[in-house]
Design a protein around this motif. Structure first.
Motif, PDB file in Angstrom:
ATOM      1  N   LYS A 190     -31.598  56.739  55.989  1.00  0.00           N
ATOM      2  CA  LYS A 190     -31.583  57.484  54.730  1.00  0.00           C
ATOM      3  C   LYS A 190     -30.252  57.234  54.013  1.00  0.00           C
ATOM      4  CE  LYS A 190     -35.602  59.372  55.429  1.00  0.00           C
ATOM      5  NZ  LYS A 190     -36.781  58.972  54.613  1.00  0.00           N
ATOM      6  N   GLN A 191     -30.260  57.447  52.698  1.00  0.00           N
ATOM      7  CA  GLN A 191     -29.081  57.186  51.878  1.00  0.00           C
ATOM      8  C   GLN A 191     -28.412  58.502  51.477  1.00  0.00           C
ATOM      9  OE1 GLN A 191     -27.829  53.997  51.175  1.00  0.00           O
ATOM     10  NE2 GLN A 191     -29.319  53.604  52.812  1.00  0.00           N
ATOM     11  N   PHE A 192     -27.064  58.489  51.476  1.00  0.00           N
ATOM     12  CA  PHE A 192     -26.278  59.682  51.191  1.00  0.00           C
ATOM     13  C   PHE A 192     -25.409  59.481  49.950  1.00  0.00           C
ATOM     14  CE2 PHE A 192     -27.077  59.412  55.686  1.00  0.00           C
ATOM     15  CZ  PHE A 192     -27.434  60.699  56.052  1.00  0.00           C
ATOM     16  N   LEU A 193     -25.216  60.578  49.232  1.00  0.00           N
ATOM     17  CA  LEU A 193     -24.275  60.602  48.111  1.00  0.00           C
ATOM     18  C   LEU A 193     -23.299  61.743  48.372  1.00  0.00           C
ATOM     19  CD1 LEU A 193     -23.268  59.859  45.244  1.00  0.00           C
ATOM     20  CD2 LEU A 193     -25.013  61.429  44.335  1.00  0.00           C
ATOM     21  N   ILE A 194     -21.997  61.448  48.327  1.00  0.00           N
ATOM     22  CA  ILE A 194     -20.961  62.464  48.508  1.00  0.00           C
ATOM     23  C   ILE A 194     -20.319  62.738  47.154  1.00  0.00           C
ATOM     24  CG2 ILE A 194     -18.799  63.056  49.663  1.00  0.00           C
ATOM     25  CD1 ILE A 194     -19.583  61.122  51.896  1.00  0.00           C
ATOM     26  N   VAL A 195     -20.252  64.005  46.770  1.00  0.00           N
ATOM     27  CA  VAL A 195     -19.707  64.388  45.464  1.00  0.00           C
ATOM     28  C   VAL A 195     -18.507  65.298  45.666  1.00  0.00           C
ATOM     29  CG1 VAL A 195     -20.180  65.408  43.211  1.00  0.00           C
ATOM     30  CG2 VAL A 195     -22.028  64.275  44.476  1.00  0.00           C
ATOM     31  N   GLY A 196     -17.342  64.839  45.210  1.00  0.00           N
ATOM     32  CA  GLY A 196     -16.118  65.638  45.274  1.00  0.00           C
ATOM     33  C   GLY A 196     -15.139  65.135  44.239  1.00  0.00           C
ATOM     34  N   THR A 197     -15.049  65.813  43.103  1.00  0.00           N
ATOM     35  CA  THR A 197     -14.278  65.289  41.974  1.00  0.00           C
ATOM     36  C   THR A 197     -12.917  65.956  41.782  1.00  0.00           C
ATOM     37  OG1 THR A 197     -15.327  66.800  40.386  1.00  0.00           O
ATOM     38  CG2 THR A 197     -16.415  64.682  40.775  1.00  0.00           C
ATOM     39  N   LYS A 198     -12.543  66.884  42.680  1.00  0.00           N
ATOM     40  CA  LYS A 198     -11.201  67.467  42.586  1.00  0.00           C
ATOM     41  C   LYS A 198     -10.167  66.365  42.771  1.00  0.00           C
ATOM     42  CE  LYS A 198     -11.680  72.313  43.889  1.00  0.00           C
ATOM     43  NZ  LYS A 198     -11.453  73.323  44.948  1.00  0.00           N
ATOM     44  N   GLY A 258     -35.345  68.214  43.740  1.00  0.00           N
ATOM     45  CA  GLY A 258     -35.760  68.483  45.113  1.00  0.00           C
ATOM     46  C   GLY A 258     -35.029  67.651  46.147  1.00  0.00           C
ATOM     47  N   ILE A 259     -33.807  67.204  45.821  1.00  0.00           N
ATOM     48  CA  ILE A 259     -33.005  66.425  46.766  1.00  0.00           C
ATOM     49  C   ILE A 259     -32.254  67.386  47.679  1.00  0.00           C
ATOM     50  CG2 ILE A 259     -31.107  64.779  47.012  1.00  0.00           C
ATOM     51  CD1 ILE A 259     -31.820  63.724  44.214  1.00  0.00           C
ATOM     52  N   PRO A 260     -32.394  67.270  48.999  1.00  0.00           N
ATOM     53  CA  PRO A 260     -31.692  68.168  49.920  1.00  0.00           C
ATOM     54  C   PRO A 260     -30.170  68.088  49.748  1.00  0.00           C
ATOM     55  CG  PRO A 260     -33.384  66.928  51.075  1.00  0.00           C
ATOM     56  CD  PRO A 260     -33.257  66.311  49.714  1.00  0.00           C
ATOM     57  N   THR A 261     -29.512  69.252  49.849  1.00  0.00           N
ATOM     58  CA  THR A 261     -28.068  69.301  49.651  1.00  0.00           C
ATOM     59  C   THR A 261     -27.372  70.006  50.815  1.00  0.00           C
ATOM     60  OG1 THR A 261     -28.367  71.327  48.347  1.00  0.00           O
ATOM     61  CG2 THR A 261     -28.131  69.262  47.132  1.00  0.00           C
ATOM     62  N   ILE A 262     -26.170  69.518  51.103  1.00  0.00           N
ATOM     63  CA  ILE A 262     -25.236  70.177  52.018  1.00  0.00           C
ATOM     64  C   ILE A 262     -24.017  70.513  51.176  1.00  0.00           C
ATOM     65  CG2 ILE A 262     -23.744  69.879  54.031  1.00  0.00           C
ATOM     66  CD1 ILE A 262     -25.840  67.802  55.032  1.00  0.00           C
ATOM     67  N   CYS A 263     -23.604  71.764  51.187  1.00  0.00           N
ATOM     68  CA  CYS A 263     -22.572  72.187  50.239  1.00  0.00           C
ATOM     69  C   CYS A 263     -21.501  73.032  50.915  1.00  0.00           C
ATOM     70  CB  CYS A 263     -23.237  72.992  49.116  1.00  0.00           C
ATOM     71  SG  CYS A 263     -22.175  73.279  47.701  1.00  0.00           S
ATOM     72  N   LEU A 264     -20.235  72.699  50.643  1.00  0.00           N
ATOM     73  CA  LEU A 264     -19.124  73.560  51.020  1.00  0.00           C
ATOM     74  C   LEU A 264     -19.145  74.778  50.104  1.00  0.00           C
ATOM     75  CD1 LEU A 264     -17.488  71.727  53.008  1.00  0.00           C
ATOM     76  CD2 LEU A 264     -15.515  72.182  51.573  1.00  0.00           C
ATOM     77  N   THR A 308     -29.432  51.972  44.603  1.00  0.00           N
ATOM     78  CA  THR A 308     -30.609  51.385  43.949  1.00  0.00           C
ATOM     79  C   THR A 308     -31.715  52.397  43.686  1.00  0.00           C
ATOM     80  OG1 THR A 308     -31.477  50.742  46.110  1.00  0.00           O
ATOM     81  CG2 THR A 308     -30.167  49.096  44.921  1.00  0.00           C
ATOM     82  N   GLY A 309     -31.485  53.629  44.089  1.00  0.00           N
ATOM     83  CA  GLY A 309     -32.468  54.695  43.863  1.00  0.00           C
ATOM     84  C   GLY A 309     -31.826  56.036  44.126  1.00  0.00           C
ATOM     85  N   LEU A 310     -32.578  57.101  43.944  1.00  0.00           N
ATOM     86  CA  LEU A 310     -32.032  58.435  44.183  1.00  0.00           C
ATOM     87  C   LEU A 310     -31.660  58.597  45.655  1.00  0.00           C
ATOM     88  CD1 LEU A 310     -34.500  60.603  42.053  1.00  0.00           C
ATOM     89  CD2 LEU A 310     -32.118  60.032  41.496  1.00  0.00           C
ATOM     90  N   PRO A 311     -30.583  59.312  45.955  1.00  0.00           N
ATOM     91  CA  PRO A 311     -30.179  59.515  47.345  1.00  0.00           C
ATOM     92  C   PRO A 311     -31.143  60.443  48.071  1.00  0.00           C
ATOM     93  CG  PRO A 311     -28.833  60.865  45.895  1.00  0.00           C
ATOM     94  CD  PRO A 311     -29.679  59.995  44.999  1.00  0.00           C
ATOM     95  N   ASP A 312     -31.143  60.354  49.396  1.00  0.00           N
ATOM     96  CA  ASP A 312     -31.995  61.222  50.206  1.00  0.00           C
ATOM     97  C   ASP A 312     -31.331  62.563  50.490  1.00  0.00           C
ATOM     98  OD1 ASP A 312     -34.266  59.333  50.803  1.00  0.00           O
ATOM     99  OD2 ASP A 312     -32.591  58.158  51.599  1.00  0.00           O
ATOM    100  N   ILE A 313     -30.008  62.560  50.611  1.00  0.00           N
ATOM    101  CA  ILE A 313     -29.232  63.780  50.858  1.00  0.00           C
ATOM    102  C   ILE A 313     -27.935  63.696  50.054  1.00  0.00           C
ATOM    103  CG2 ILE A 313     -27.929  65.115  52.583  1.00  0.00           C
ATOM    104  CD1 ILE A 313     -29.955  64.266  54.673  1.00  0.00           C
ATOM    105  N   VAL A 314     -27.556  64.813  49.445  1.00  0.00           N
ATOM    106  CA  VAL A 314     -26.300  64.868  48.687  1.00  0.00           C
ATOM    107  C   VAL A 314     -25.370  65.885  49.342  1.00  0.00           C
ATOM    108  CG1 VAL A 314     -25.208  65.377  46.471  1.00  0.00           C
ATOM    109  CG2 VAL A 314     -27.418  64.188  46.530  1.00  0.00           C
ATOM    110  N   ILE A 315     -24.137  65.454  49.604  1.00  0.00           N
ATOM    111  CA  ILE A 315     -23.102  66.322  50.180  1.00  0.00           C
ATOM    112  C   ILE A 315     -22.149  66.713  49.055  1.00  0.00           C
ATOM    113  CG2 ILE A 315     -21.170  66.439  51.807  1.00  0.00           C
ATOM    114  CD1 ILE A 315     -22.714  64.306  53.488  1.00  0.00           C
TER     115      ILE A 315
END
Length: 236
Positions: free
Chosen positions: A69-77, A184-190, A159-166
């Motif tokens: 599965k493909q992951f996207l990590i988002v942290g812009t601080k 409807g993309i599953p998320t893990i969030c601090l 190349t496509g939408l991620p499976d999980i976004v952190i």
């Protein structure tokens, strides 16, 4: 899903300041179950719960990574940007560590067009074609390339939408979180003590201001992802 041991210990989390929340006047009442105490006007996060949800998140990403599965990590601080990039690259994840451009996920067709333009410009730069253009045109395209590199560089191979976004800060990355919820993309969030624990699929109560806290949580997650990827290679 099989539970594994991820070496999550309370002493390490205390040392990183994971337990420090926001001031008691700046909190979300929905976080009450995740708060263990109040000290000098600051809420203290229950680290037993942090360890539990972090372990669940590690199990989830390990399992997903073992299934490619493909992951996207988002942290812009700003203070976390370098750590986000290093961790994502180490675990072969996509990442956004500058400003989140609204619609990256919900307007994926537009994002794909931008990414293709980005790849084209990078190729033109590598082949030297940009330097053979008239100075004005070359300067304009180089500015465009710089802009795309800054905001889309971490997802250039997506190349496509991620499976999980952190997501490393619920409030800072609220637009990204809402896009995931819409799709409807599953998320893990601090989540710090001023957040809503019900928005993400797995919410990890933790200090989202201290870089040591962010780095600890992130490193546990990317280690689990890397282990999952290795598991796939060994079993294939």
């Amino acid at each position: 899903m099989l539970r594994r041991y991820w070496n999550i210990n309370l002493e390490e989390m205390l040392g990183a300041g994971v337990h420090f929340g926001h001031g008691t006047r700046k909190w979300n009442p929905r976080m009450a179950p995740y708060i263990s105490a109040e000290h000098k006007g600051i809420h203290i996060t229950n680290l037993i719960r942090t360890a539990r949800f972090l372990s669940e998140a590690c199990d989830l990403v390990f399992d997903a990574a073992s299934r490619r599965k493909q992951f996207l990590i988002v942290g812009t601080k700003k203070k976390a940007a370098a750590s986000v990039a290093r961790a994502a690259i180490r675990a072969r994840c996509h990442y956004v560590n500058k400003k989140w451009l609204g619609g990256i996920l919900t307007n994926w067709s537009t994002t794909e067009t931008r990414l293709q333009k980005f790849r084209d410009l990078r190729m033109e730069q590598k082949t030297g074609r940009l330097n053979r253009l008239p100075k004005g045109e070359a300067a304009r395209l180089k500015r465009q390339l710089s802009h795309l590199q800054r905001y889309l560089g971490g997802i250039k191979y997506m190349t496509g939408l991620p499976d999980i976004v952190i997501i490393l800060d619920q409030q800072e990355e609220y637009t990204a979180l809402r896009e995931c919820i819409t799709l409807g993309i599953p998320t893990i969030c601090l989540i710090d003590t001023n957040c809503d624990p019900d928005l993400a699929d797995i919410s990890i109560p933790a200090n989202d201001d201290a870089i040591a806290s962010i780095r600890l949580i992130l490193n546990k997650l990317v280690f689990a992802i890397s282990e999952g990827r290795s598991s796939y290679i060994q079993n294939s």
